[in-house]
Write an enzyme that holds these catalytic residues in place. Structure first.
Site, PDB file in Angstrom:
ATOM      1  N   ARG A 212      33.931  29.048  43.343  1.00  0.00           N
ATOM      2  CA  ARG A 212      33.337  28.862  42.028  1.00  0.00           C
ATOM      3  C   ARG A 212      34.018  27.690  41.361  1.00  0.00           C
ATOM      4  NH1 ARG A 212      32.958  33.512  37.461  1.00  0.00           N
ATOM      5  NH2 ARG A 212      35.120  33.775  38.001  1.00  0.00           N
TER       6      ARG A 212
ATOM      7  N   ASP B 206      41.110  39.293  39.043  1.00  0.00           N
ATOM      8  CA  ASP B 206      40.583  38.491  40.150  1.00  0.00           C
ATOM      9  C   ASP B 206      40.723  39.297  41.451  1.00  0.00           C
ATOM     10  OD1 ASP B 206      40.320  35.141  40.871  1.00  0.00           O
ATOM     11  OD2 ASP B 206      40.669  36.614  42.459  1.00  0.00           O
TER      12      ASP B 206
ATOM     13  N   ASP C 289      42.685  37.617  44.358  1.00  0.00           N
ATOM     14  CA  ASP C 289      44.133  37.575  44.109  1.00  0.00           C
ATOM     15  C   ASP C 289      44.759  38.952  44.281  1.00  0.00           C
ATOM     16  OD1 ASP C 289      44.209  34.885  43.628  1.00  0.00           O
ATOM     17  OD2 ASP C 289      44.153  35.058  41.448  1.00  0.00           O
TER      18      ASP C 289
HETATM   19  N1  URA Z   1      35.605  37.390  40.272  1.00  0.00           N
HETATM   20  C1  URA Z   1      36.658  38.218  40.196  1.00  0.00           C
HETATM   21  O1  URA Z   1      37.439  38.339  41.125  1.00  0.00           O
HETATM   22  N2  URA Z   1      36.858  38.914  39.044  1.00  0.00           N
HETATM   23  C2  URA Z   1      36.021  38.813  37.990  1.00  0.00           C
HETATM   24  O2  URA Z   1      36.232  39.492  36.986  1.00  0.00           O
HETATM   25  C3  URA Z   1      34.928  37.940  38.101  1.00  0.00           C
HETATM   26  C4  URA Z   1      34.745  37.230  39.250  1.00  0.00           C
END
Ligand code: URA
Length: 207
Positions: free
Chosen positions: A102, A198, A201
């Site tokens: 992204r 995330d 992560d």
């Molecule tokens: N991707 C993620 O890992 N977390 C989010 O909240 C949105 C997109």
């Protein structure tokens, strides 16, 4: 069409994953467990074939799921966290990978990898990505799959935002969505609120 898998075990495990003190190992393990439960829902209408076998007492014809006709497609990298559990359940399934990141400025998906099994049009394709946030990446992934010839498609995630569900359904009204929950909203950075942070992560400890 969206299916929210409201099973108590799914909801309990999702709360554990939201909790910020849950460490990477427990997050990954819980995601794997939830993927079994979500997979149960996503696969419940797959066509069953038959197989002739011998029990210790008789020969007979019994239900059989041809795993090779199923293809899981993981949207890298967080999709791999859901993929592992799915493969435990259907070890014969074929696997595809789509690499999209992204762009943090535009929030638009940029493709960097695509590898799919052959004859994708003859398989039941289940696309996995834990977070349906803006819907841009998942919608782009589905467009790529359709261009490659995929016809029988489903999308499975862990958590969705209402904005992502709308964008996805607008782009692909023919593809059913399965999720454990639809949260309140996205923030300005495109993260789901209240969400779980995330997912990539938290799976891989890269925060
Ligand atoms: N991707 C993620 O890992 N977390 C989010 O909240 C949105 C997109």
């Amino acid at each position: 069409m969206i299916t929210i898998v409201s099973h108590p075990l799914v909801q309990h495990k999702l709360t554990l994953m939201r909790e910020k003190s849950t460490d990477n190992a427990l997050f990954r393990e819980t995601l794997r467990e939830i993927s079994f439960l979500l997979a149960y829902e996503v696969t419940k209408d797959l066509d069953l074939g038959t197989r002739e076998i011998e029990t210790p007492l008789e020969r007979g014809t019994f239900p059989w799921l041809e795993g090779r006709r199923i293809c899981f497609v993981s949207i890298l990298r967080a999709g791999n966290g859901l993929l592992e559990g799915m493969l435990d359940l259907v070890p014969d399934a074929r696997v595809g990978h789509i690499g999209l990141y992204r762009d943090h400025a535009t929030l638009q998906p940029v493709q960097y990898y695509l590898k799919l099994p052959e004859a994708i049009g003859e398989r039941d394709v289940i696309v996995v990505d834990p977070m349906l946030a803006t819907g841009n990446s998942s919608a782009a992934a589905l467009t790529m799959l359709k261009k490659a010839g995929a016809r029988r498609l489903k999308f499975m995630c862990l958590l969705a935002a209402p904005e992502g569900v709308s964008a996805f359904e607008k782009a692909h009204p023919d593809v059913p969505i399965f999720t454990a929950a639809v949260d309140r909203q996205l923030n300005e950075q495109g993260y789901i609120l209240p969400g779980l942070g995330d997912a990539g992560d938290r799976i891989y400890g890269t925060a």
